[in-house]
Design a protein around this motif. Structure first.
Motif, mmCIF file in Angstrom:
data_model
loop_
_atom_site.group_PDB
_atom_site.id
_atom_site.type_symbol
_atom_site.label_atom_id
_atom_site.label_comp_id
_atom_site.label_asym_id
_atom_site.label_seq_id
_atom_site.Cartn_x
_atom_site.Cartn_y
_atom_site.Cartn_z
ATOM 1 N N GLU A 82 56.182 84.514 42.901
ATOM 2 C CA GLU A 82 55.433 83.894 43.836
ATOM 3 C C GLU A 82 54.476 83.042 43.098
ATOM 4 N N ARG A 83 54.565 81.722 42.141
ATOM 5 C CA ARG A 83 53.265 80.785 42.225
ATOM 6 C C ARG A 83 54.742 79.734 42.529
ATOM 7 N N ALA A 93 58.584 88.045 38.279
ATOM 8 C CA ALA A 93 58.018 88.204 39.783
ATOM 9 C C ALA A 93 56.648 87.209 39.830
ATOM 10 N N GLN A 94 55.947 87.162 39.162
ATOM 11 C CA GLN A 94 54.706 86.447 38.884
ATOM 12 C C GLN A 94 55.596 84.833 39.850
ATOM 13 N N ARG A 144 55.714 80.052 45.317
ATOM 14 C CA ARG A 144 55.985 80.186 47.145
ATOM 15 C C ARG A 144 54.573 79.315 47.454
ATOM 16 N N GLU A 145 53.615 79.575 46.347
ATOM 17 C CA GLU A 145 52.466 79.057 46.467
ATOM 18 C C GLU A 145 52.922 77.255 46.173
#
Ligand code: 5GP
Length: 207
Positions: A149-150, A145-146, A152-153
């Motif tokens: 998210e990373r 999940a981390q 996306r950034e």
């Protein structure tokens, strides 16, 4: 001798960049791969000095203090950085160097080495990326999940790069990177010095 070019490749984790670079090195000559240092624990099958130089946090912090890294970052709780000596020595031999690093590190390199070439490998889509990370089976649900998210950034920062290459099929993506390498070597700003020398030599023989 002309120096090699520095290529910086970033891609969201699980995007298959290792496979692309492996394929690229099979079909390209005169390129070296910079093995990063990291404080993360080796995954199964990873070999010290081949996949990473595995270091403790203390050892890594010493490297930072002694300015032995070109760039570094803390990513998902671990340090990652590029040892400076290999990069400098290889470029000085006229050999191109590939760094495979995340975006924050790439931005540091951009400041320090403005003529480096920045390549962003993109996954065809984020769902596929998640499937790949789950399929790899090396990370916990929380870490995956981390990492999504990373990703996306990181994709949001793609505008800092020179080239975006979709990794739909490994041989195709590797071929695209190869074309970028070739084209970059033909850029006028990279070869003009050689031609200026030629012109001044001509003047000398006219005398
Ligand atoms: P992994 O743990 O999956 O091997 O790598 C996690 C992330 O760290 C990847 O996005 C990879 O590109 C990045 N990375 C690997 N080596 C370096 C490095 O030397 N510097 C920086 N800034 N990032 C790195």
């Amino acid at each position: 001798m002309e120096k090699g070019l520095l290529f910086v490749v970033s891609a969201p984790a699980g995007c298959g960049k290792d496979t692309i670079l492996e394929q690229l090195f099979k079909v390209t000559e005169n390129v070296g791969y910079s093995v990063s240092a990291t404080s993360r624990a080796p995954r199964e099958g990873e070999v010290d000095g081949v996949h990473y130089h595995f270091r403790t946090r203390e050892q890594f912090e010493k490297m930072i203090k002694n300015e032995e890294v070109l760039e570094y970052t803390e990513y998902c709780g671990n340090y990652y950085g590029t040892p400076l000596t290999y990069v400098n020595e290889t470029l000085d031999k006229g050999i191109d160097v590939f760094l495979e690093i995340e975006v924050q590190g790439a931005l540091q390199v951009k400041k320090k080495v403005p003529d480096a070439v920045f390549i962003f490998l993109t996954p065809p889509d984020l769902n596929e990326l998640q499937e790949r990370l789950v399929g790899r089976g090396t990370d916990s649900e929380e870490v995956i999940a981390q990492r999504i998210e990373r990703a996306r950034e990181e994709i949001a920062l793609m505008s800092e790069y020179d080239y975006a290459i979709v990794n739909d099929e490994v041989p195709l993506a590797a071929e695209r990177v190869k074309r970028v390498i070739e084209a970059e070597h033909f850029r006028v700003d990279r070869v003009i010095g050689r031609y200026r020398n030629m012109i001044s030599e001509k003047k000398l023989s006219d005398k």
